[in-house]
Scaffold this motif. Structure first.
Motif, short mmCIF file in Angstrom:
data_model
loop_
_atom_site.label_atom_id
_atom_site.label_comp_id
_atom_site.label_asym_id
_atom_site.label_seq_id
_atom_site.Cartn_x
_atom_site.Cartn_y
_atom_site.Cartn_z
N LEU A 11 0.84 -1.20 0.00
CA LEU A 11 0.00 0.00 0.00
C LEU A 11 0.88 1.26 0.00
O LEU A 11 0.63 2.20 -0.76
CB LEU A 11 -0.92 0.00 1.23
CG LEU A 11 -1.89 1.17 1.31
CD1 LEU A 11 -2.96 1.07 0.23
CD2 LEU A 11 -2.57 1.24 2.68
N ASN A 137 -10.38 1.57 5.61
CA ASN A 137 -10.28 0.82 4.36
C ASN A 137 -11.06 -0.49 4.42
O ASN A 137 -10.96 -1.26 5.38
CB ASN A 137 -8.82 0.50 4.06
CG ASN A 137 -8.03 1.74 3.67
OD1 ASN A 137 -8.61 2.78 3.38
ND2 ASN A 137 -6.71 1.64 3.67
N TYR A 140 -9.25 -5.43 0.46
CA TYR A 140 -8.51 -5.35 -0.79
C TYR A 140 -8.94 -6.52 -1.69
O TYR A 140 -8.99 -7.67 -1.23
CB TYR A 140 -7.00 -5.55 -0.59
CG TYR A 140 -6.24 -4.64 0.35
CD1 TYR A 140 -6.71 -3.40 0.75
CD2 TYR A 140 -4.99 -5.05 0.81
CE1 TYR A 140 -5.94 -2.60 1.59
CE2 TYR A 140 -4.23 -4.25 1.65
CZ TYR A 140 -4.72 -3.03 2.04
OH TYR A 140 -3.95 -2.24 2.86
N ARG A 171 -6.04 -2.23 -3.98
CA ARG A 171 -5.11 -1.47 -3.11
C ARG A 171 -4.85 -0.08 -3.67
O ARG A 171 -4.79 0.90 -2.95
CB ARG A 171 -3.77 -2.20 -3.04
CG ARG A 171 -3.53 -2.92 -1.76
CD ARG A 171 -2.05 -3.26 -1.61
NE ARG A 171 -1.91 -4.41 -0.75
CZ ARG A 171 -1.92 -5.66 -1.18
NH1 ARG A 171 -2.04 -5.94 -2.46
NH2 ARG A 171 -1.79 -6.66 -0.34
#
Ligand SMILES: NC(=O)c1ccc[n+]([C@@H]2O[C@H](COP(=O)([O-])OP(=O)(O)OC[C@H]3O[C@@H](n4cnc5c(N)ncnc54)[C@H](OP(=O)(O)O)[C@@H]3O)[C@@H](O)[C@H]2O)c1
Length: 289
Positions: A11, A137, A140, A171
């Protein structure tokens, strides 16, 4: 000046790439555990500094002069809360003006075991008094494509998510959002729930892989304990295997779903379709094979 911890990770490297594109005139610090492994990140605007969460003296030096710090959550599931605490303490002592922290989707309400460290970290950042932004987040897409070699040889993805919809994003989408937040004003105190525009079940995910490869690829749903056992059998360390199985099982009831589309609004484009990330992973796999 902007600093990124964990900048040598997957990332972090994508954040640096996005910043190189959009952060004209900024000075960027790639704060890494191993400077020797990060030399390729160096550029006219990127400086490498040592920043090891387990060696607070390196953090104090690395954060000197930094205005905004992107604290990328650590990948050590056993000791990362202490690591985050060390980084937050060092940022406060260095006079960092804003901490942007990569948290996890719906941290405050989620039942995923994974969220515990993030909840503790968010609370500690709030209590520190340093202005903050939380980038919560979502999942992914690459978490699933990481096992592509096994998937292709077994003809199946495995998991415990049943018919749960997962709002996957690449990502690079989360990295771009971080770069946008770091290079614009008006985010202090914001908590962004970030997830893909597209929410798919793992059966649909497997179906996409089957279409792309022209081979039969199924999704096999397992009880959580069996899935954890399969991950352990594949060599994953117990904390990671158990966390992944817990997250998968809880995604069956919406634990990794979000339809707010905050991520695509932040990055100013749709999030990367699952199909594109899968196609890229298949291509990389074919090249490596
Ligand atoms: N939302 C999701 O689906 C999802 C999935 C996976 C992970 N995550 C979280 O997101 C973070 C970033 O993801 P990623 O894919 O970039 O992970 P990654 O590729 O594993 O990168 C993690 C980075 O942390 C660095 N690191 C490890 N121990 C450190 C220490 N003691 N001090 C300083 N740096 C240290 C590593 O440094 P080295 O390069 O020196 O090893 C690496 O560069 C992960 O750490 C994890 O918390 C989220």
């Amino acid at each position: 000046m902007i600093a990124i911890t964990g900048a040598n990770g997957q990332l972090g490297r994508l954040v640096i790439q996005s910043l190189q594109r959009i952060a004209a005139g900024e000075r960027i610090i790639a704060a890494v555990r191993s400077p020797a492994k990060a030399q390729d990140l160096k550029s006219a605007i990127v400086e490498i500094r040592e920043a090891d969460y387990d060696r607070p003296e390196t953090l104090a030096k690395a954060f000197t002069g930094v205005d905004k710090l992107l604290l990328i959550s650590a990948n050590d599931l056993v000791s990362r809360w202490a690591q985050h605490k060390a980084a937050i303490d060092a940022a406060k002592a260095a006079g960092v003006k804003q901490i942007v922290y990569t948290s996890i989707l719906h941290t405050d309400t989620s039942a995923l075991v994974l969220t515990e460290d993030h909840r503790t970290t968010e609370a500690y950042i709030k209590a520190s008094g340093v202005p903050y932004v939380f980038l919560r987040n979502g999942w992914y897409t690459e978490n699933e494509t990481a096992a592509l070699a096994a998937v292709l040889s077994n003809g199946a993805f495995i998991g415990s998510s049943a018919d749960g919809r997962i709002s996957f994003a690449a990502r690079a989408d989360y990295a771009e959002a971080a770069a946008r937040v770091l290079t614009s004003d008006g985010h202090a105190g914001a908590i962004y729930e970030l997830a893909g525009d597209e929410a798919v079940t793992m059966a649909e995910f497997a179906g996409e892989a089957a279409r792309l490869t022209g081979k039969p690829i199924a999704y096999v749903n397992l009880p959580q304990a069996d899935y954890a056992g399969a991950l352990l059998g594949a060599g994953l360390p117990p904390p990671l295997a158990n966390m992944l199985a817990d997250s998968s099982a809880k995604s069956a009831t919406g634990g990794l779903f979000d339809d707010s589309r905050v991520l695509s609004r932040l990055i100013g484009r749709p999030t990367t379709p699952v199909r594109d990330t899968l196609a890229a992973a298949l291509k990389a796999h074919a090249v490596a094979a």
